[in-house]
Design a protein around this motif. Structure first.
Motif, PDB file in Angstrom:
ATOM      1  N   PHE A 188       0.831  -1.192   0.000  1.00 48.92           N
ATOM      2  CA  PHE A 188       0.000   0.000   0.000  1.00 48.92           C
ATOM      3  C   PHE A 188       0.868   1.245   0.000  1.00 48.92           C
ATOM      4  N   VAL A 189       0.330   2.253  -0.646  1.00 50.13           N
ATOM      5  CA  VAL A 189       1.030   3.528  -0.818  1.00 50.13           C
ATOM      6  C   VAL A 189       0.456   4.521   0.180  1.00 50.13           C
ATOM      7  N   THR A 190       1.311   5.262   0.826  1.00 49.53           N
ATOM      8  CA  THR A 190       0.822   6.299   1.723  1.00 49.53           C
ATOM      9  C   THR A 190       1.844   7.409   1.868  1.00 49.53           C
ATOM     10  N   HIS A 191       1.381   8.590   2.218  1.00 52.42           N
ATOM     11  CA  HIS A 191       2.310   9.666   2.533  1.00 52.42           C
ATOM     12  C   HIS A 191       2.284   9.919   4.033  1.00 52.42           C
ATOM     13  N   ASP A 192       1.487   9.107   4.736  1.00 48.06           N
ATOM     14  CA  ASP A 192       1.325   9.276   6.170  1.00 48.06           C
ATOM     15  C   ASP A 192       2.244   8.292   6.878  1.00 48.06           C
ATOM     16  N   GLN A 193       3.307   8.815   7.487  1.00 51.05           N
ATOM     17  CA  GLN A 193       4.308   7.891   8.022  1.00 51.05           C
ATOM     18  C   GLN A 193       3.760   7.118   9.218  1.00 51.05           C
ATOM     19  N   GLU A 194       2.864   7.739   9.954  1.00 49.69           N
ATOM     20  CA  GLU A 194       2.298   7.029  11.096  1.00 49.69           C
ATOM     21  C   GLU A 194       1.568   5.776  10.607  1.00 49.69           C
ATOM     22  N   GLU A 195       0.858   5.936   9.522  1.00 48.52           N
ATOM     23  CA  GLU A 195       0.113   4.822   8.942  1.00 48.52           C
ATOM     24  C   GLU A 195       1.075   3.715   8.523  1.00 48.52           C
ATOM     25  N   ALA A 196       2.127   4.118   7.806  1.00 47.92           N
ATOM     26  CA  ALA A 196       3.078   3.115   7.321  1.00 47.92           C
ATOM     27  C   ALA A 196       3.707   2.367   8.495  1.00 47.92           C
ATOM     28  N   LEU A 197       4.109   3.090   9.500  1.00 53.54           N
ATOM     29  CA  LEU A 197       4.806   2.452  10.618  1.00 53.54           C
ATOM     30  C   LEU A 197       3.876   1.562  11.419  1.00 53.54           C
ATOM     31  N   GLU A 198       2.621   1.956  11.490  1.00 55.75           N
ATOM     32  CA  GLU A 198       1.673   1.192  12.294  1.00 55.75           C
ATOM     33  C   GLU A 198       1.237  -0.096  11.623  1.00 55.75           C
ATOM     34  N   VAL A 199       1.094  -0.050  10.325  1.00 58.61           N
ATOM     35  CA  VAL A 199       0.422  -1.152   9.628  1.00 58.61           C
ATOM     36  C   VAL A 199       1.376  -2.160   8.992  1.00 58.61           C
ATOM     37  N   ALA A 200       2.473  -1.659   8.427  1.00 53.68           N
ATOM     38  CA  ALA A 200       3.248  -2.515   7.527  1.00 53.68           C
ATOM     39  C   ALA A 200       4.226  -3.432   8.235  1.00 53.68           C
ATOM     40  N   ASN A 201       4.570  -4.537   7.545  1.00 55.20           N
ATOM     41  CA  ASN A 201       5.679  -5.378   8.010  1.00 55.20           C
ATOM     42  C   ASN A 201       6.991  -4.720   7.671  1.00 55.20           C
ATOM     43  N   ARG A 202       7.026  -4.172   6.450  1.00 54.63           N
ATOM     44  CA  ARG A 202       8.238  -3.477   6.013  1.00 54.63           C
ATOM     45  C   ARG A 202       7.840  -2.173   5.359  1.00 54.63           C
ATOM     46  N   VAL A 203       8.729  -1.212   5.482  1.00 54.99           N
ATOM     47  CA  VAL A 203       8.443   0.105   4.921  1.00 54.99           C
ATOM     48  C   VAL A 203       9.489   0.441   3.875  1.00 54.99           C
ATOM     49  N   VAL A 204       9.048   0.946   2.735  1.00 56.75           N
ATOM     50  CA  VAL A 204       9.973   1.412   1.705  1.00 56.75           C
ATOM     51  C   VAL A 204       9.836   2.928   1.645  1.00 56.75           C
ATOM     52  N   VAL A 205      10.877   3.638   2.028  1.00 52.38           N
ATOM     53  CA  VAL A 205      10.802   5.097   2.033  1.00 52.38           C
ATOM     54  C   VAL A 205      11.333   5.612   0.700  1.00 52.38           C
ATOM     55  N   MET A 206      10.538   6.401   0.011  1.00 51.76           N
ATOM     56  CA  MET A 206      10.918   6.886  -1.318  1.00 51.76           C
ATOM     57  C   MET A 206      10.934   8.403  -1.354  1.00 51.76           C
ATOM     58  N   ASP A 207      11.824   8.917  -2.191  1.00 50.07           N
ATOM     59  CA  ASP A 207      11.832  10.353  -2.418  1.00 50.07           C
ATOM     60  C   ASP A 207      12.371  10.610  -3.798  1.00 50.07           C
ATOM     61  N   LYS A 208      11.674  11.460  -4.543  1.00 49.29           N
ATOM     62  CA  LYS A 208      12.124  11.865  -5.879  1.00 49.29           C
ATOM     63  C   LYS A 208      12.478  10.665  -6.755  1.00 49.29           C
ATOM     64  N   GLY A 209      11.639   9.664  -6.735  1.00 51.14           N
ATOM     65  CA  GLY A 209      11.828   8.558  -7.661  1.00 51.14           C
ATOM     66  C   GLY A 209      12.863   7.544  -7.223  1.00 51.14           C
ATOM     67  N   ARG A 210      13.426   7.718  -6.075  1.00 43.94           N
ATOM     68  CA  ARG A 210      14.411   6.746  -5.599  1.00 43.94           C
ATOM     69  C   ARG A 210      13.998   6.176  -4.256  1.00 43.94           C
TER      70      ARG A 210
END
Lengths: 349, 278, 332
Positions: free
Chosen positions: A192-214
């Motif tokens: 799942f895609v999100t811009h809400d870091q709280e959501e990502a940290l709360e829900v996911a097993n792993r987080v992929v942090v992206m910025d400017k296409g990388r």
């Protein structure tokens, strides 16, 4: 079902939406693509789904090349940010859609379809809405129906594009927990895609942090929070205090004054010091690396949040720190601060 | 390993629908237009000039463009009044009058033509009283003028209507609170913000009137040099098998219309920078 | 019709006027206060014109529309019935009239049918995809709209006429385009081409591609997606386009006049017959046919208004995030 993405490049004109992205997703994982707008996370998701195509690179689902197939053949379930429910069909017909458009050879009979739809509506606890139209549902309900619809085709992967972005805060929180428990029940590989870091940290097993296409960092929520790999990740996840410092010969200086912290292998030159708000140790004046006057204190719960105007250094640098309430700070007090945990990253343009 | 991936679209059917669209467009529009274009090229500039500078042609063009312009001006003024009344006021029958504004657009041109002629003929319901006043309408340039007004009615009204409806009432309230009386508010605040829409409506009415045939030829006298419109001259030339002449006149009409519409678009954009609408 | 809501009630600015300076304003407000009991239905008196002005404007508008629109319409029916219903129906039963009606219906059916099909196809290509040259394509589609009907007929004469590019070839093969039904059909198709596409393109663009993408991701094929998802969403816009296309197809005069040759009983559509009969001073007959066309126009307008309402309301508002504030309590 595993997903492998290699060297994906996607450009819109001169703008690089994705710049050599590599990613591996394991079976049954719940992965978050986290980043600000323009980071390329939605583009990546859509490429995996088959709704967009990369300019270069590979996408493999379960080892097979997925780029040869369109979205209708990839057997992925996609949940859109604005639900994309079919407005002229009832909830029931929406959920049944994927089953009804299957080629005749594969299609189940109507009774089986009905049973499956009911099963799914029960799963999302909205069976009582079966005959309503999307316009008659609330946002949270629509999103759950959209999810049920995507699950109806028994997808090997579930992709969610900012699924809770269009909902208000309370509903968002509830649906987050609901999604997590749903995932632990059905174990579909999900991104799942999100811009809400709280959501990502709360829900996911792993987080992929992206910025400017990388991709800036991939890791568990704990990893990403406690051991940020780059300045961007540190700044994006959690609240950080950022101070411009000079590193030379193993010592760190703030505005010319040396700070009593180890350079920790940081390269010489202009750099930035990143400290979490709650990682500043408070002490009496004169004992720590940094010193400043308390401008303003707000207390709530077990935390007091204080605005500190740092002395020394050019101009007035004001930072916010979080401290426990065992020792109440007063406005006007001069205190010293020592970073307990910190990272130093080279200053970027 | 980097595999270059061919550009694909998320929705299917692009190739097929584009292909069919272009084919149909070519058959119905492009090829006929190409014919016109080719025919035009067959004429040397000298021939072109000769055709156009004939007295009859010049007069026909003058009548067509001149009267269209005048009619569009009338529609500009009356259209503004009408749209103001329809949007801002409530009066009995308002909805019906709102609906009938579309009639000149929906009514077949031949029907409009014979109806207007009947109405303004010497013995017509309106022609008779006007004749008493010494004004002859039917079969004169005035008749052409009246017909062109008729067909242009919907353009200004319908173009301005949505803009007027969406106008922010707070703008007027602000003007009033700043001391503007009603006339100031209307003429210095509201109408200027309608200018782009007004100009568009004007251009559409103008362009339509220039090319209009059916509504006009019945009530026009169709006397060469006096009450003959350019489209009629084209038809006459075609019946005389003077294709080149017909083409030349047609091309001039097309070019002039494009120039006018282009100029109005420019004016509009300028107006929008000076008086931002919303 | 829009209801303009203002956060300022009529009374509030009055109070503001009273307290602030400005003789002009306070005299205005006093005049407004005087007028209010006599005001018309509009509740926003303080920001409208004085009564007499309103009256003049409405009077001008109404008289102008009456003279220029209502009267001509009435004249059609009055003239058609000027010799009674008997003559009216007799005129319509004339063989020429019947064949004109048949031809009009045939040509309309062909034009509407073809332009419906290709209009939908073109709208799909334009609204659901991005490609260079889209503006040019849309301009091209709009072209017949901005061209004089006579010129629309002219282009076909240049191609198929006796002295046209293909004229000799056609004559040699005894193929009749001009002065025959094919020519009339072609000219009508040309002028009515834009209606369906113009009606669908903005609608489909506004609806976006999300629902179609959802359908594709659920495994639907292109055709399935179109018929099950897109078509139901555009049905009112489609009907609207078809309606206007039909009205224009049946009523087209200029273009058809040029290509038809006016051969009585064979290549006369209803509008052409109206012209012929009128020029022969057969007013009742002419206006009888005209009245049929006028009735078609009126019916078209009525249905158009109904469809416009459907289009306005049937457009389910885009899933508004604010909708979620009205969360269902039984949701949890």
């Amino acid at each position: 079902m595993t997903i492998e993405v290699k060297n994906i490049v996607k450009r819109f004109g001169a703008f690089a939406a994705l710049d050599n992205v590599d990613l591996k997703v394991g079976k049954g994982e719940l992965l978050a693509l986290l980043g600000p707008s323009g980071s390329g996370k939605t583009t990546l998701l859509r490429i995996i789904a088959g709704l967009d195509w990369p300019d270069a690179g590979e996408v493999r689902i379960d080892g097979e090349d997925a780029l040869g197939h369109g979205a209708s053949e990839r057997h992925v379930g996609f949940v859109f940010q604005h639900y994309a429910l079919f407005r002229h069909m009832t909830v029931f017909e929406n959920v049944a859609f994927g089953l009804r458009v299957q080629p005749r050879a594969v299609r189940k009979d109507e009774a089986t379809i009905r049973a499956r739809v009911k099963e799914l509506l029960d799963l999302v606890q909205l069976d009582w809405l079966a005959n309503r139209y999307p316009s008659q549902l609330s946002g949270g309900q629509r999103q759950r129906i959209a999810l049920a619809r995507a699950l109806a085709i028994e997808p090997r992967i579930l992709l969610l594009d900012e699924p809770f972005g269009a909902l208000d805060a309370k509903v968002r929180k509830e649906l987050r927990q609901w999604l997590r428990s749903l995932h632990s029940e059905i174990h579909v590989t999900s991104i799942f895609v999100t811009h809400d870091q709280e959501e990502a940290l709360e829900v996911a097993n792993r987080v992929v942090v992206m910025d400017k296409g990388r991709i800036e960092q991939i890791g568990t929520p704990g990893d990403v929070y406690d051991n940020p790999a780059t300045a961007f990740v540190h700044g994006f996840i959690g609240e950080s205090i950022v101070l411009p410092v000079e590193v030379s010969g193993g010592s760190v200086r703030l505005g010319g004054r040396p700070l009593n912290i180890a350079a920790d292998g940081a390269a010489s030159g202009a750099s930035k010091l990143f400290v979490r708000r709650h990682d500043m140790q408070i002490g009496p004046a004169g004992t720590g690396s940094l010193e400043g006057a308390v401008r303003h204190v707000r207390s709530f719960g077990p935390i007091q949040r204080a605005e500190i105007a740092l002395t020394g250094g050019e101009g007035k640098t004001v930072i916010e720190i979080d401290a426990p309430r065992d020792r109440e700070l007063q406005a006007g007090e001069i205190i010293s601060l020592q970073p307990r945990r910190y990272r130093i990253f080279a200053a970027q343009e | 390993m980097n595999t270059a991936v061919a550009r694909r679209t998320s929705l299917p059917g692009f190739g097929l629908t584009m292909g069919l669209t272009l084919t149909w467009l070519s058959i119905i529009i492009l090829i006929p237009l190409a014919g016109l274009f080719l025919k035009t090229l067959e004429l040397s500039p000298a021939q072109f000039w000769e055709i156009l500078s004939s007295r009859r042609t010049l007069n026909a063009l003058k009548i067509s463009f001149g009267l269209s312009f005048a009619a569009a001006c009338v529609n500009l003024v009356m259209g503004t009044i009408i749209v103001w009344a329809l949007v801002r006021y409530r009066f009995p029958g308002r909805r019906i009058f709102d609906a009938i504004v579309d009639i000149p657009f929906a009514l077949p041109t031949a029907v409009a033509g014979v109806a207007l002629t009947q109405l303004f003929a010497q013995k017509g319901w309106l022609g008779a009283p006007l004749a008493e006043l010494g004004i002859k309408v039917a079969f004169t340039p005035i008749g052409i003028f009246i017909a062109m007004i008729f067909i242009g009615i919907p353009f200004v009204v319908r173009t301005v209507q949505p803009v007027l409806i969406d106008l922010d009432p707070e703008i007027e309230e602000a003007a009033a609170s700043l001391g503007a009386n009603r006339w100031h508010t209307v003429f210095r605040v509201i109408l200027p913000s309608l200018i782009p829409a007004l100009l568009t409506g004007f251009a559409l009415a103008f362009a339509r009137a220039v090319g209009e045939y059916g509504s006009v030829i019945f009530i026009a006298g169709n006397l060469p040099n006096v009450s003959e419109i350019a489209p009629l001259l084209i038809v006459i030339r075609l019946s005389e098998f003077r294709y080149a002449d017909a083409t030349a006149i047609a091309v001039v009409m097309l070019l002039a219309s494009f120039v006018i519409i282009f100029a109005v678009n420019r004016l509009q954009r300028w107006a929008q920078t000076r008086i931002p609408a919303h | 019709m829009s209801t303009q809501t203002s956060f300022v009630t009529p009374e509030a600015p009055l109070k503001a006027y009273a307290s602030t300076a400005g003789a002009a304003i306070s005299s205005l407000s006093r005049r407004e206060a005087r007028e209010r009991p006599r005001a018309l239905a509009s509740p926003k008196d303080f920001r409208t014109e004085p009564g007499p002005v309103r009256f003049v404007i409405v009077a001008l508008a109404v008289s102008f529309l009456t003279i220029f629109v209502v009267l001509p319409l009435v004249v059609v029916f009055a003239s058609a019935l000027s010799k009674g219903f008997g003559a009216y129906f007799a005129a319509l039963a004339e063989p020429e009239a019947l064949s004109a009606i048949r031809l009009t219906l045939l040509v309309a059916a062909i034009s509407v049918g073809l332009n419906l099909l290709f209009g939908v196809i073109a709208a799909w290509a334009i609204a659901k995809f991005d490609f260079p040259g889209k503006t040019f394509l849309v301009t091209l589609i709009d072209l017949p709209f901005s061209v004089s009907p006579v010129i629309s007929g002219l282009v076909f004469v240049l191609l198929f006429g006796a002295q046209g590019y293909w004229g000799t070839w056609l004559q040699a093969h005894n193929v009749h385009i001009l002065f025959a039904v094919p020519g009339i059909a072609l000219a009508t198709i040309f002028v009515t081409f834009p209606f369906v596409a113009r009606s669908l393109i903005p609608l489909m663009q506004e609806q976006g591609t999300q629902e179609e993408e959802a359908a594709i991701s659920l495994g639907a094929s292109g055709l399935q997606t179109f018929f099950r998802v897109t078509l139901p969403n555009i049905k009112w816009g489609l009907l609207y386009g078809v309606l206007l296309c039909n009205a224009r197809a049946m009523g087209e005069f200029g273009a058809v006049s040029v290509v038809s040759g006016h051969i009585r009983g064979e290549t006369n559509t209803m509008p052409l017959l109206v012209e012929i009969l009128y020029n022969e001073y057969q007013f009742v007959a002419s206006f009888a046919i005209a009245s049929l066309l006028a009735m078609l126009a009126l019916i078209t307008l009525v249905v158009k208004t109904v469809l416009e309402q459907r289009l306005d309301e049937g457009q389910t508002p885009r899933d508004d995030p604010r909708d979620d504030l009205r969360d269902d309590p039984s949701d949890h």
